[in-house]
Design an enzyme around this catalytic site. Structure first.
Site, short mmCIF file in Angstrom:
data_model
loop_
_atom_site.label_atom_id
_atom_site.label_comp_id
_atom_site.label_asym_id
_atom_site.label_seq_id
_atom_site.Cartn_x
_atom_site.Cartn_y
_atom_site.Cartn_z
N LYS A 64 1.55 11.55 5.75
CA LYS A 64 1.81 10.57 6.45
C LYS A 64 2.31 9.29 5.88
CE LYS A 64 -1.48 7.67 7.14
NZ LYS A 64 -2.82 7.06 7.47
N LYS A 84 0.80 -1.26 0.01
CA LYS A 84 -0.10 -0.01 -0.03
C LYS A 84 1.14 1.29 -0.17
CE LYS A 84 -2.99 3.20 0.96
NZ LYS A 84 -3.80 3.65 -0.39
P1 NAD Z 1 -11.09 10.19 7.76
O1 NAD Z 1 -10.30 11.06 8.79
O2 NAD Z 1 -12.16 10.90 6.87
O3 NAD Z 1 -11.83 8.96 8.58
C1 NAD Z 1 -11.46 8.37 10.01
C2 NAD Z 1 -12.60 8.22 10.72
O4 NAD Z 1 -12.16 7.80 12.10
C3 NAD Z 1 -13.45 9.60 11.23
O5 NAD Z 1 -14.84 9.54 11.14
C4 NAD Z 1 -12.91 9.83 12.72
O6 NAD Z 1 -13.80 10.59 13.55
C5 NAD Z 1 -12.81 8.35 13.17
N1 NAD Z 1 -11.84 8.22 14.47
C6 NAD Z 1 -10.78 8.68 14.64
N2 NAD Z 1 -10.21 8.14 16.13
C7 NAD Z 1 -11.41 7.15 16.20
C8 NAD Z 1 -11.53 6.47 17.43
N3 NAD Z 1 -10.51 6.46 18.35
N4 NAD Z 1 -12.56 5.64 17.64
C9 NAD Z 1 -13.56 5.65 16.35
N5 NAD Z 1 -13.48 6.46 15.43
C10 NAD Z 1 -12.24 7.32 15.33
O7 NAD Z 1 -10.09 9.31 7.01
P2 NAD Z 1 -10.01 8.88 5.68
O8 NAD Z 1 -9.77 9.51 4.56
O9 NAD Z 1 -11.59 7.93 5.74
O10 NAD Z 1 -8.90 7.40 5.67
C11 NAD Z 1 -9.20 6.39 6.68
C12 NAD Z 1 -7.67 5.69 6.63
O11 NAD Z 1 -7.97 5.00 5.07
C13 NAD Z 1 -6.52 6.21 6.67
O12 NAD Z 1 -5.55 5.50 7.16
C14 NAD Z 1 -6.12 6.64 5.30
O13 NAD Z 1 -4.79 6.84 5.20
C15 NAD Z 1 -6.66 5.44 4.42
N6 NAD Z 1 -6.90 5.66 3.07
C16 NAD Z 1 -7.65 6.90 2.63
C17 NAD Z 1 -7.98 7.07 1.61
C18 NAD Z 1 -8.65 8.40 0.91
O14 NAD Z 1 -8.58 8.71 -0.29
N7 NAD Z 1 -9.25 9.06 1.46
C19 NAD Z 1 -7.48 6.13 0.17
C20 NAD Z 1 -7.07 4.86 1.01
C21 NAD Z 1 -6.73 4.93 2.30
#
Ligand code: NAD
Length: 292
Positions: free
Chosen positions: A238, A169
């Site tokens: 990150k 990834k």
């Molecule tokens: P985001 O910040 O939109 O969502 C994360 C969610 O986790 C938030 O709604 C937040 O409130 C919740 N959260 C945080 N701490 C928490 C806790 N202790 N308990 C419960 N809920 C909690 O992030 P995202 O863009 O959805 O990304 C999520 C993951 O996927 C990340 O690791 C990111 O690197 C990865 N990712 C993101 C993308 C993208 O395009 N957005 C693509 C691939 C992978």
């Protein structure tokens, strides 16, 4: 496993729509998000009021910002009273080291861990076409075929150990970050020569410079000036930093990684809260500043 019950923690840009697709496939999880579950829960999902409540399900999916948060949520799962969970599946991008540590902690608590970061962005999460890059035991990954099919277009089982999914990834995101940054710079050069962005993209996209930024991010997010890929610049930064750390440990070449890490750190520091496609604006403003 028709009797398996499911949980899902983290209903953000990725987790929210992935959860919606699970529900649409009849895999209805109990869900929780620390920022407010009811507002983020897909129709039909059972709303939980804590991580511990989700730990009453057999298989729990996570989609959380980073490894520190995933580790702390996994500790809550491990310590939940009367927990039922037997498998934790992490869709987050945490890096290989965090995945190995989290996997070891869960294993010690008798819980199977499947490291399963995803690629495809928010658009892929909504469309149900993310790539799932799984590493973990054969039987555990095989048992997840239904949920993985529901959220993704492609599932790859890249290894038996936590961290191997993260490695693939991260190298993918490093390529995506590099494509976004390099395309921004190249397009700005083309514009400076009096050629329209649409023309530059038309040429590149049927030529050897075609990449994910030129083919997707630029037409949909940059040319439109919407900058709405739904992936925070802080999260991309990150990922680039995690990739760079691992490359340095592996002692393979880090020349391009060195430049990209410096660039994304600087852009993220200058543009808090930005979408990652806004690296285009960062480089444009930087070059404006340098020429004045
Ligand atoms: P985001 O910040 O939109 O969502 C994360 C969610 O986790 C938030 O709604 C937040 O409130 C919740 N959260 C945080 N701490 C928490 C806790 N202790 N308990 C419960 N809920 C909690 O992030 P995202 O863009 O959805 O990304 C999520 C993951 O996927 C990340 O690791 C990111 O690197 C990865 N990712 C993101 C993308 C993208 O395009 N957005 C693509 C691939 C992978």
């Amino acid at each position: 496993m028709p009797d398996t019950s499911y949980g899902f923690i983290g209903l953000g840009n990725m987790g929210g729509p992935m959860c919606t697709n699970l529900c649409a496939a009849g895999i209805v999880p109990t869900v929780f998000d620390a920022a407010g579950t009811a507002a983020r829960a897909p129709d039909g999902a059972a709303v939980a009021d804590s991580v511990a409540a989700v730990a009453q399900q057999d298989t729990v999916f996570l989609s959380l910002p980073d490894g520190r948060i995933v580790a702390s949520v996994c500790d809550e799962i491990i310590n939940a009273a009367d927990r039922r969970v037997s498998t934790v599946v992490d869709f987050s991008t945490t890096g290989p080291e965090a995945a190995r540590e989290i996997g070891a902690r869960l294993k010690h608590a008798g819980i199977t861990f499947v490291d399963a970061p995803v690629s495809g962005g928010k658009a892929g999460a909504i469309a149900g076409t993310v790539t799932v890059i799984a590493s973990g035991p054969d039987a555990a990954v095989a048992a997840l075929a239904g949920p993985f099919d529901a959220v993704g277009g492609n599932t790859f089982h890249v290894g038996q150990n936590p961290g191997q999914g993260q490695a693939v990834k991260l190298l993918n995101n490093f390529l995506s970050a590099t494509a976004m940054a390099a395309t921004s710079e190249a397009v700005q050069f083309g514009l400076s020569q009096g050629v329209a962005m649409e023309t530059i993209l038309d040429v590149v996209n049927v030529s050897t410079g075609r990449n994910t930024a030129s083919a997707d991010k630029f037409p949909k997010r940059v040319a439109t000036e919407t900058f709405d890929a739904g992936f925070a610049m802080s999260l991309m930064t990150k990922d680039v930093a995690l990739y760079f750390d691992e490359v340095r440990k592996s002692s393979t070449s880090d020349k391009v990684g060195t430049v990209m890490t410096g660039l994304w750190n600087a852009a993220d520091g200058a543009m808090p809260g930005a979408d990652f496609t806004e690296i285009y604006k960062y480089l444009r403003d930087l070059s404006d500043g340098e020429t004045t």
